[in-house]
Motif scaffolding. Structure first.
Motif, PDB file in Angstrom:
ATOM      1  N   SER A 179      50.655  48.754  38.766  1.00  0.00           N
ATOM      2  CA  SER A 179      49.491  48.629  39.633  1.00  0.00           C
ATOM      3  C   SER A 179      48.452  49.684  39.233  1.00  0.00           C
ATOM      4  CB  SER A 179      49.910  48.810  41.097  1.00  0.00           C
ATOM      5  OG  SER A 179      48.805  48.652  41.951  1.00  0.00           O
ATOM      6  N   SER A 182      41.160  50.524  40.375  1.00  0.00           N
ATOM      7  CA  SER A 182      39.973  50.107  39.630  1.00  0.00           C
ATOM      8  C   SER A 182      39.432  51.227  38.746  1.00  0.00           C
ATOM      9  CB  SER A 182      38.895  49.625  40.599  1.00  0.00           C
ATOM     10  OG  SER A 182      38.565  50.653  41.523  1.00  0.00           O
ATOM     11  N   CYS A 209      45.974  44.105  38.480  1.00  0.00           N
ATOM     12  CA  CYS A 209      44.689  44.262  39.164  1.00  0.00           C
ATOM     13  C   CYS A 209      44.877  44.463  40.655  1.00  0.00           C
ATOM     14  CB  CYS A 209      43.800  43.043  38.906  1.00  0.00           C
ATOM     15  SG  CYS A 209      43.318  42.855  37.189  1.00  0.00           S
ATOM     16  N   GLU A 210      44.176  45.448  41.194  1.00  0.00           N
ATOM     17  CA  GLU A 210      44.106  45.673  42.630  1.00  0.00           C
ATOM     18  C   GLU A 210      42.742  45.219  43.144  1.00  0.00           C
ATOM     19  OE1 GLU A 210      44.955  49.726  43.470  1.00  0.00           O
ATOM     20  OE2 GLU A 210      47.094  49.555  42.973  1.00  0.00           O
ATOM     21  N   LYS A 211      42.455  45.526  44.381  1.00  0.00           N
ATOM     22  CA  LYS A 211      41.189  45.132  44.972  1.00  0.00           C
ATOM     23  C   LYS A 211      40.042  45.837  44.263  1.00  0.00           C
ATOM     24  CE  LYS A 211      38.772  44.790  49.395  1.00  0.00           C
ATOM     25  NZ  LYS A 211      38.820  45.106  50.850  1.00  0.00           N
ATOM     26  N   GLY A 212      39.070  45.078  43.796  1.00  0.00           N
ATOM     27  CA  GLY A 212      37.939  45.625  43.067  1.00  0.00           C
ATOM     28  C   GLY A 212      38.123  45.671  41.571  1.00  0.00           C
ATOM     29  N   SER A 213      39.341  45.360  41.087  1.00  0.00           N
ATOM     30  CA  SER A 213      39.575  45.416  39.640  1.00  0.00           C
ATOM     31  C   SER A 213      38.930  44.253  38.907  1.00  0.00           C
ATOM     32  CB  SER A 213      41.081  45.436  39.360  1.00  0.00           C
ATOM     33  OG  SER A 213      41.678  46.570  39.934  1.00  0.00           O
ATOM     34  N   ASN A 215      35.931  43.057  39.285  1.00  0.00           N
ATOM     35  CA  ASN A 215      34.573  43.444  38.877  1.00  0.00           C
ATOM     36  C   ASN A 215      34.601  44.367  37.667  1.00  0.00           C
ATOM     37  OD1 ASN A 215      33.534  41.976  41.057  1.00  0.00           O
ATOM     38  ND2 ASN A 215      33.660  43.739  42.433  1.00  0.00           N
ATOM     39  N   ASN A 234      47.268  37.705  38.524  1.00  0.00           N
ATOM     40  CA  ASN A 234      46.378  38.750  39.034  1.00  0.00           C
ATOM     41  C   ASN A 234      45.578  38.303  40.241  1.00  0.00           C
ATOM     42  OD1 ASN A 234      46.538  41.264  37.448  1.00  0.00           O
ATOM     43  ND2 ASN A 234      46.080  39.934  35.718  1.00  0.00           N
ATOM     44  N   ASN A 235      45.746  37.036  40.677  1.00  0.00           N
ATOM     45  CA  ASN A 235      45.040  36.517  41.859  1.00  0.00           C
ATOM     46  C   ASN A 235      43.529  36.752  41.752  1.00  0.00           C
ATOM     47  OD1 ASN A 235      47.399  35.617  43.322  1.00  0.00           O
ATOM     48  ND2 ASN A 235      47.839  37.778  43.718  1.00  0.00           N
ATOM     49  N   ASP A 239      36.699  35.199  40.897  1.00  0.00           N
ATOM     50  CA  ASP A 239      36.233  36.208  39.941  1.00  0.00           C
ATOM     51  C   ASP A 239      36.661  35.892  38.515  1.00  0.00           C
ATOM     52  OD1 ASP A 239      35.094  37.655  42.017  1.00  0.00           O
ATOM     53  OD2 ASP A 239      36.973  38.708  42.440  1.00  0.00           O
TER      54      ASP A 239
END
Length: 788
Positions: A179, A182, A209-213, A215, A234-235, A239
């Protein structure tokens, strides 16, 4: 192995002072023995030739790992024989916690290390970056799957960026299941993007990828020179479209994996389902003429019918060589679309389609397409779908289709279909486009030349060269084998049956012949393609050329007696049939276009039925049966009357009948109420009176028959007044009629007790006193009213 194996190995190495151990692999054995590793740590410094150490999945604790790394560290720092040159260190799947001092010390001085595998160890990578900056710049494979990274404000973010910008030989970097915040992902990607010393490498970022990754990927991945990229699970959802658009700037990208759980959120939300089509269209651009993608993996994406957007484009691709769409639930419909694409595709070498709910019909379609495909050589057996088919009644059809597919694959792997496959592949590029612009005479000459070119047999001179090579190989190989056997065992090989030598020579002859035919065929058709392209360009510039001389300069081939050209060999009809034909021609079907077989089309005549067979699509039916327009047109109560009192009604009806006969036939209207026309005999009995004597008619309260005055009034009103309005539905609110009201609930009836006044029935009683008694009486009274 037993747990005391490390102790026994250390004792044996301690007793043998001249041990030349280079490869130590004890993986997948529970060997957590602190005493044994203590002894081994004291022995390792004497193993100067040790280069490979693998202790993966040995359930070693951090103490045992530190003892092992300490022994390797002492071996590298020893001055005897220049020290140890360790190249590969594999410590994966061992529960290492916080104490990694031995690993840090070893990596910081081991400049010869090329492979470092710390997968699934759980170590904190922030402590490792500094040591990698000193001793790990020459590492080629860095596998850090399942490790731990710090947060946004971690000190290791800047150190990681510096290391990846300084490494010089990285070919494979893996952060799968690690994990990454970003900020950390941004630092790694910017470091790789700024490193100009690296050759195109492999980057694995599965489940990272985590939240914001997303972008960060969109903004930074375009500058990374990766040859292979994996972004599974990576859900990314919506995006992912921006990431794919950034990947179009990576000109060295050859392999891409975006399967798994990347579009599950889009499939659940019907409002965003159209985004999946846009994402797949961006994927198509990666292997189109603008892109250079060679391998695409969409396995386990569960796209279903959405995948047809991609499958429809496979027929035109010339760069994609491998496709994995297993686990997408495309069914028989998707298999049919794939079979259509395989019939014309000339680039794909491998296709994986297992676990797609494909039945016997789908396998039959694929088997039919494989008869026309000569380039596909790898088709993994669909075990899951084949097993499901064997459990149903379609077992025999599925088995026969799969057998036919395997036979076609064997044909494609051998030299039987190599000639036609190379011909189609070489001419699938810009040559066909150039031929479409050329004149019919030039195209006819090229087609004839190609047909003659491909029917020539394999040159006998090549066969003689192969025989000479096999004879030399047999002589030299037999001499070397005899010398080795005489030196090690002794004896004379002349007494043997020489069976092994005969098998080797036969196998070598077969392999050499097939490989030489493959290489020679590809060489021959590539030269032919380049020659035809140059002649076409020269002809287009000069304006004229000898069509019969194109492609006839060579006289060798690989032997395909029934070889067919990649397009229909017709001089005047090499273009596909046009639907419109010659729009400027006003001729009928008796005239043709350009002297060919295509017929002209007259747009003034009604269209003729097409000979193409289209798929039948289920369309939703209109609600309510017939449309509202047809109901209003056919269900109105319009009374047709005559303005005169004579027999004009009959003439009007005859005019209507004549108009209906002149109109074309229509569909039968919706059945409604028929308009009422008064009979002429009734109209003749009407006595007209002066307007002063006319009085309003009197109607009987019970209905009864209408007087002559009432009939005249109705006729006069019908002739002067506008037609009645069309019926409308009852609507509530402004402009609509109020809804009908239900009749009030009947009052409870009273009973007559004796001869006196009515009294209220008692609260309890027999069957006449229940709640349904009033309802039954109300129904009976209503029946009597209607009978009157």
């Amino acid at each position: 192995m037993t747990r005391d194996f490390v102790t026994l190995l250390a004792s044996a190495l301690h007793n043998n002072q001249n041990a030349c151990l280079e490869h130590l692999d004890v993986s997948r054995n529970p060997l957590d023995d602190k005493k044994g590793f203590t002894i081994l740590s004291s022995v390792l410094p004497r193993l100067n030739q040790l280069k490979y150490v693998n202790v993966a999945e040995c359930q070693l604790t951090d103490k045992s790992i530190n003892l092992l790394c300490t022994g390797l560290y002492n071996g590298m720092t020893s001055c005897k024989s220049g020290g140890m040159q360790l190249t590969e260190l594999i410590l994966s799947s061992n529960p290492i916690k916080d104490d990694i001092s031995g690993i840090i010390n070893l990596v910081s001085i081991c400049t010869s290390l090329r492979v470092l595998d710390l997968s699934d160890t759980g170590i904190h990578l922030d402590k490792l970056w500094n040591s990698l900056k000193f001793g790990g710049l020459q590492i080629e494979k860095l596998l850090l799957n399942g490790c731990t990274l710090g947060g946004k404000k971690s000190e290791g973010v800047q150190t990681a960026k510096e290391y990846f910008s300084m490494a010089v030989q990285l070919t494979h970097i893996s952060f799968n299941n690690t994990s990454m915040p970003s900020e950390y992902l941004k630092a790694v990607l910017l470091g790789l993007a700024s490193n100009q010393q690296l050759q195109p490498f492999r980057l694995d970022l599965d489940s990272t990828c985590e939240k914001g990754s997303a972008n960060v990927l969109d903004a930074c991945i375009g500058g990374v020179r990766c040859e292979t990229l994996s972004l599974r699970d990576n859900n990314l959802d919506g995006d992912l479209q921006g990431v794919l658009q950034s990947l179009m700037m990576v000109t060295c990208l050859r392999r891409l994996d975006i399967g798994g759980a990347n579009m599950n959120g889009l499939k659940k939300n019907n409002k965003q389902a159209h985004v999946i089509n846009k994402i797949l269209l961006d994927v198509v651009k990666l292997y189109s003429e603008e892109g250079c993608l060679e391998e695409l993996n969409l396995s386990e994406a569960r796209l279903g019918a959405y995948l047809s957007v991609l499958l429809n484009t496979l027929g035109a691709t010339t760069t994609l060589k491998s496709l994995d769409i297993s686990g997408n639930e495309i069914g028989n419909f998707g298999a049919r679309i794939l079979s259509k694409a395989l019939q014309v595709n000339v680039s794909l070498r491998s296709v994986s389609i297992d676990n797609n709910h494909i039945g016997a019909d789908g396998f039959v379609d694929l088997a039919t397409s494989m008869k026309m495909n000569h380039t596909l050589t790898h088709f993994p057996y669909p075990v899951q779908d084949a097993f499901d088919c064997l459990q149903r009644q379609e077992r025999s059809r599925a088995t026969a289709a799969l057998s036919q597919i395997q036979n076609c694959l064997y044909r494609n792997r051998t030299a039987i279909g190599a000639d036609e496959a190379n011909c189609k592949r070489m001419f699938a590029g810009g040559v066909l486009l150039a031929m479409e612009k050329a004149s019919d005479d030039i195209v006819g000459g090229i087609v004839d030349s190609i047909s003659t070119y491909g029917q020539e047999p394999f040159p006998p001179k090549m066969s003689e060269i192969i025989e000479e090579f096999v004879a030399k190989f047999q002589t030299e190989g037999g001499r070397l084998i005899a010398e080795n056997i005489s030196r090690t065992i002794g004896g004379d090989l002349n007494a043997t049956s020489r069976r092994a030598e005969q098998l080797a020579v036969a196998r070598l002859t077969e392999v050499a012949t097939e490989q030489v035919k493959h290489v020679f065929s590809e060489w021959k058709w590539r030269e032919m393609c380049e020659h035809v392209e140059s002649e076409l360009s020269r002809t287009s510039i000069g304006g004229s050329g000898d069509a019969c001389s194109l492609g006839r300069t060579s006289s060798v081939g690989t032997g395909s007696p029934a070889m067919s050209s990649p397009f229909t060999p017709k001089r005047a009809g090499h273009r596909p049939r046009s639907i419109i034909g010659d729009l400027t021609s006003s001729t009928t079907s008796s005239e043709t276009i350009g002297g060919g077989s295509e017929q002209g089309v007259n747009l003034d005549l009604p269209p003729k039925p097409s000979g193409l067979s289209h798929l039948q699509k289920a369309r939703p039916r209109k609600r309510g049966g017939a449309s509202a327009t047809s109901i209003l047109q056919n269900g109105d109560d319009v009374m047709m009357t005559s303005k005169s009192s004579g027999g004009g009604g009959t003439d009007d009806m005859e005019d209507l009948i004549e108009e209906e006969e002149e109109e074309p036939k229509r569909a039968p209207p919706v059945i409604g109420r028929i308009a009422m026309i008064p009979d002429t005999s009734v109209l003749s009995q009407v006595h007209l009176r002066p307007s002063a004597d006319r009085t309003p008619p009197e109607f009987s309260p019970r209905g009864g028959e209408a007087s002559p005055t009432m009939v005249h009034k109705v006729l006069d009103a019908a002739s002067d007044s506008p037609p009645p309005p069309l019926p409308q539905r009852n609507r509530i609110g402004p402009g609509g009629a109020p809804p009908p009201l239900l009749p009030p609930k009947p009052e409870p009836r009273t009973r007559l007790v004796g001869i006196g006044s009515p009294t209220t029935p008692p609260a309890t009683g027999g069957t006449d006193d229940d709640e349904n008694a009033n309802s039954r009486r109300s129904v009976a009274d209503m029946a009597k009213i209607f009978q009157k």
